[in-house]
Design a protein around this motif. Structure first.
Motif, PDB file in Angstrom:
ATOM      1  N   UNK A  83     -16.492   4.058   5.472  1.00 19.98           N
ATOM      2  CA  UNK A  83     -16.515   5.481   4.990  1.00 19.98           C
ATOM      3  C   UNK A  83     -18.175   5.574   4.826  1.00 19.98           C
ATOM      4  N   UNK A 103       1.996   2.503   7.858  1.00 19.56           N
ATOM      5  CA  UNK A 103       2.339   2.214   6.452  1.00 19.56           C
ATOM      6  C   UNK A 103       1.223   1.155   5.938  1.00 19.56           C
ATOM      7  N   UNK A 104       1.055   0.111   6.579  1.00 17.75           N
ATOM      8  CA  UNK A 104       0.151  -0.928   6.373  1.00 17.75           C
ATOM      9  C   UNK A 104      -1.227  -0.278   6.130  1.00 17.75           C
ATOM     10  N   UNK A 125      -1.203  -0.762  -4.480  1.00 15.79           N
ATOM     11  CA  UNK A 125      -2.456  -1.046  -3.938  1.00 15.79           C
ATOM     12  C   UNK A 125      -3.260   0.060  -3.136  1.00 15.79           C
ATOM     13  N   UNK A 126      -2.550   0.873  -3.015  1.00 14.93           N
ATOM     14  CA  UNK A 126      -3.361   2.014  -2.300  1.00 14.93           C
ATOM     15  C   UNK A 126      -4.694   2.535  -2.956  1.00 14.93           C
ATOM     16  N   UNK A 127      -5.629   2.315  -2.036  1.00 12.78           N
ATOM     17  CA  UNK A 127      -6.913   2.948  -2.632  1.00 12.78           C
ATOM     18  C   UNK A 127      -7.370   2.075  -3.892  1.00 12.78           C
ATOM     19  N   UNK A 128      -6.836   1.018  -4.170  1.00  8.52           N
ATOM     20  CA  UNK A 128      -7.543   0.104  -5.109  1.00  8.52           C
ATOM     21  C   UNK A 128      -7.687  -1.323  -4.567  1.00  8.52           C
ATOM     22  N   UNK A 129      -8.698  -1.477  -4.070  1.00 10.47           N
ATOM     23  CA  UNK A 129      -9.250  -2.714  -3.292  1.00 10.47           C
ATOM     24  C   UNK A 129      -9.184  -3.717  -4.420  1.00 10.47           C
ATOM     25  N   UNK A 131      -5.935  -5.100  -4.169  1.00 13.81           N
ATOM     26  CA  UNK A 131      -5.535  -5.980  -2.821  1.00 13.81           C
ATOM     27  C   UNK A 131      -6.187  -7.055  -2.678  1.00 13.81           C
ATOM     28  N   UNK A 176       0.925  -1.235  -0.031  1.00 16.49           N
ATOM     29  CA  UNK A 176      -0.055  -0.116  -0.219  1.00 16.49           C
ATOM     30  C   UNK A 176       0.886   1.457  -0.126  1.00 16.49           C
ATOM     31  N   UNK A 177       2.206   1.174  -0.019  1.00 15.34           N
ATOM     32  CA  UNK A 177       3.174   2.208   0.250  1.00 15.34           C
ATOM     33  C   UNK A 177       2.742   3.370  -0.802  1.00 15.34           C
ATOM     34  N   UNK A 178       2.687   4.592  -0.397  1.00 15.86           N
ATOM     35  CA  UNK A 178       2.369   5.462  -1.590  1.00 15.86           C
ATOM     36  C   UNK A 178       3.703   6.111  -2.034  1.00 15.86           C
ATOM     37  N   UNK A 194     -10.633   6.693   4.710  1.00 17.17           N
ATOM     38  CA  UNK A 194     -10.602   6.674   3.394  1.00 17.17           C
ATOM     39  C   UNK A 194     -10.916   5.097   2.881  1.00 17.17           C
ATOM     40  N   UNK A 195     -10.296   4.216   3.561  1.00 23.33           N
ATOM     41  CA  UNK A 195     -10.232   2.992   3.329  1.00 23.33           C
ATOM     42  C   UNK A 195     -10.092   1.799   4.342  1.00 23.33           C
ATOM     43  N   UNK A 245      -5.934  -6.898   5.315  1.00 25.11           N
ATOM     44  CA  UNK A 245      -6.236  -8.015   6.174  1.00 25.11           C
ATOM     45  C   UNK A 245      -4.645  -8.291   6.717  1.00 25.11           C
ATOM     46  N   UNK A 299     -11.019  10.919   6.651  1.00 24.04           N
ATOM     47  CA  UNK A 299     -11.728  11.849   5.846  1.00 24.04           C
ATOM     48  C   UNK A 299     -13.255  12.084   6.584  1.00 24.04           C
ATOM     49  N   UNK A 332      -7.213   8.687  -5.750  1.00 23.09           N
ATOM     50  CA  UNK A 332      -8.788   8.639  -5.219  1.00 23.09           C
ATOM     51  C   UNK A 332      -9.720   9.113  -6.039  1.00 23.09           C
ATOM     52  N   UNK A 388      -2.127   2.970   5.710  1.00 21.24           N
ATOM     53  CA  UNK A 388      -2.564   4.367   4.864  1.00 21.24           C
ATOM     54  C   UNK A 388      -1.298   4.320   3.984  1.00 21.24           C
ATOM     55  N   UNK A 389      -0.411   3.659   3.733  1.00 19.09           N
ATOM     56  CA  UNK A 389       0.654   3.914   2.720  1.00 19.09           C
ATOM     57  C   UNK A 389       1.619   5.092   2.941  1.00 19.09           C
ATOM     58  N   UNK A 390       1.568   5.719   4.237  1.00 26.26           N
ATOM     59  CA  UNK A 390       2.728   6.843   4.602  1.00 26.26           C
ATOM     60  C   UNK A 390       3.189   6.560   5.764  1.00 26.26           C
TER      61      UNK A 390
END
Lengths: 184, 367
Positions: free
Chosen positions: B286, B144-145, A141-145, A148, A37-39, B162-163, B167, B157, A102, B147-149
């Motif tokens: 959400x 990081x798991x 895979x960030x915001x792409x279920x 994922x 998920x890393x951006x 947001x998501x 799992x 939000x 998004x 939200x990716x940052x």
């Protein structure tokens, strides 16, 4: 409590840590494992999916995505009314919040997973349309279920084609009109 | 022959390592004793409140990350609560639980940094700081798991998060919750009975409860003075009224108590996390909220208990897509109010220790 016992206890803690394995990662040779998920930096963009609607440019808090399109005379129902001339992402000012990803209604733009895009001039930090076309297509895979759910890992798996990253089939014109009326 | 001395002004300048950012103190010293001081800040002013007036409500979430950059989640939390109050949105149940989990993880990370740098200011060079940062690294891996940052999360939000969490997040956080208490025991072994720490912090920089209340101090600094005040208890938000936890309170209000209150708060955060991970319901993460939200004209104020104290957002809407006014009540800025009372009469070495025990963050002070 006699004087000095607290210091000894502290020393015992440091001694047990001295016997442990060091947790420092020697960066260029070894790497910290990243989550799928890393951006990250190298945006993945599928030209086949992009219609030039500029939702990403609208949703970007900094306004660093520049899009210039011209009418291409293609069918509207096919979802390709405009041809893209310019699609610039100014990475020098990007903060990787992912709001553009998004916003994309067609899953054409994805976050990447790199973090080593240092350059000598600011001009080179702008990702132009040619670079986006050439870049390796390993979407985060960030915001792409849908990615994922498949268990896709951008660091180890193969690059994906444009027809493998979508949520669903392209919406019909009636669906699109309905969405715009409801959501304004 | 006697020495003729006179008070001298010394500038503890904006680039000093123990001022935790670009903070400047003009101190009037009589020999080694502080007589008077004047804090100077504004070196990190970025105009967040003004920038918020020309962005859509969802885009401001990315601005709030940059306030207290050690615990970005609580800033997101406060802002999102204010927008929900303003637009009368009901967040989803699962979203609220995820927000509480994220905020408590952020609190743990912030208190670890605060403790580590406080010991660094005492002169315990790098060892405890590295231990604290080692554990914080694991929290950042969890983030990081999620939200990716790792630093600027932008996770929340209006209407939830947001998501949903991936799992593999749940086994990872269970493992973290089982290992973290042992580490906290280790840290307490290292610190609580250490003679050097006791000599340097016991009875140093005492803040009486009356002065703290008059100066509108909040957070661990106020609780160390013996006042039971925690926004999570007195004005519960999200799901904190369903979770069981205690408020650790100090007795004397000195530097040692401020450190110990933070250490005990970490244990309470672990308790909250365990309950939240156990009770989390299924469902959407959400609520459907449009990106260009247009709240009805009005005003709203929402506050949360951030690791530094009471963090509040005051928003005024005029019916447009961006707020008419956004005011941030940042805890670090207001916790600097009793600085002069705290430091007068102490020596130069104690000044650094007392200042470090307040745990300010310049990103939040200057906004």
């Amino acid at each position: 409590m006699p004087y000095g016992l607290g210091l000894l206890k502290g020393m015992l803690v440091t001694l047990t840590n001295f016997r442990r394995k060091p947790f420092t990662i020697q960066y260029p040779e070894e790497r910290v494992p990243q989550h799928p998920r890393f951006r990250g930096e190298d945006f993945v963009w599928y030209e086949e999916r992009c219609t030039g609607c500029a939702s990403c440019a609208k949703f970007c808090p900094l306004g660093i995505i520049r899009i210039v399109t011209r009418p291409s005379g293609m069918q509207t129902q096919e979802g390709e009314k405009y041809a893209l001339e310019v699609f610039d992402i100014d990475l020098a000012r990007c903060m990787f919040c992912g709001l553009c990803v998004e916003a994309c209604p067609y899953d054409a733009l994805h976050m990447g997973s790199g973090f080593e895009r240092a350059r000598y001039t600011r001009k080179d930090l702008v990702m132009t349309i040619d670079e986006l076309r050439r870049a390796p297509k390993r979407p985060s895979t960030w915001f792409r279920p849908q990615l994922e759910g498949k268990g896709y890992n951008p660091h180890t798996d193969r690059p994906l084609e444009w027809h493998e990253v979508g949520r669903h089939q392209a919406p019909s014109l009636a669906d699109m009109q309905g969405r715009w009326v409801e959501e304004r | 022959m006697t020495l003729q001395g006179e008070p001298v002004i010394i500038n503890i300048g904006p680039q000093h390592p123990s001022t935790h950012g670009v903070f400047r103190l003009r101190v009037l010293f009589d020999g080694e004793v502080v007589q008077d001081l004047e804090p100077v800040f504004g070196y990190l002013h970025r105009g967040t409140e003004k920038l918020a007036e020309e962005r859509a409500y969802t885009q401001i979430v990315t601005l709030t990350d940059r306030l207290d950059y050690v615990s970005s989640m609580t800033n997101n939390h406060a802002y999102v609560l204010a927008v929900e109050k303003l637009a009368r949105i009901r967040p989803t149940e699962r979203g609220m639980y995820l927000r509480v989990i994220a905020a408590e993880l952020s609190r743990l990370a912030s208190h670890l940094v605060a403790t580590g740098f406080f010991l660094q200011d005492l002169g315990a060079f790098a060892t405890p700081l590295m231990y604290c940062f080692r554990e914080r690294e694991r929290i950042l891996d969890l983030m990081e798991m999620l939200c990716g940052a790792r630093i600027t999360f932008s996770y929340m939000r209006p209407g939830g998060v947001f998501q949903d969490a991936p799992p593999d997040f749940w086994p990872a956080i269970q493992q973290f919750l089982s290992e973290m208490p042992h580490y906290l025991d280790e840290l307490e072994h290292l610190l609580t009975e250490n003679e050097v720490i006791l000599a340097r912090t016991k009875g140093v920089g005492i803040l009486p409860a009356q002065v703290a209340i008059n100066c509108s101090v909040s957070g661990p600094v106020l609780r160390a003075s013996g006042v039971q005040w925690d926004i999570r208890k007195v004005d519960p938000y999200d799901v904190y009224d369903r979770l069981e936890f205690d408020i650790p309170v100090g007795t004397h209000g000195d530097c040692y108590d401020r450190m110990m209150v933070r250490l005990q708060e970490m244990r309470q955060s672990l308790r909250i996390l365990g309950q939240a991970v156990r009770d989390i319901p299924s469902g959407p993460a959400r609520a459907p909220v449009p990106f260009f939200l247009r709240p009805p004209p009005g005003e709203a104020y929402a506050h949360v208990e951030s690791p530094k104290g009471e963090l509040g957002f005051y928003l005024v809407s005029d019916g447009g897509i961006s707020p008419y006014r956004c005011k941030i009540r940042s805890p670090s800025f207001i916790n600097l109010t009793p600085l002069r009372e705290l430091l007068r009469g102490w020596k130069m070495a104690d000044l650094i220790v007392i200042f470090g025990s307040i745990d300010i963050n310049m990103g939040e002070v200057d906004r």
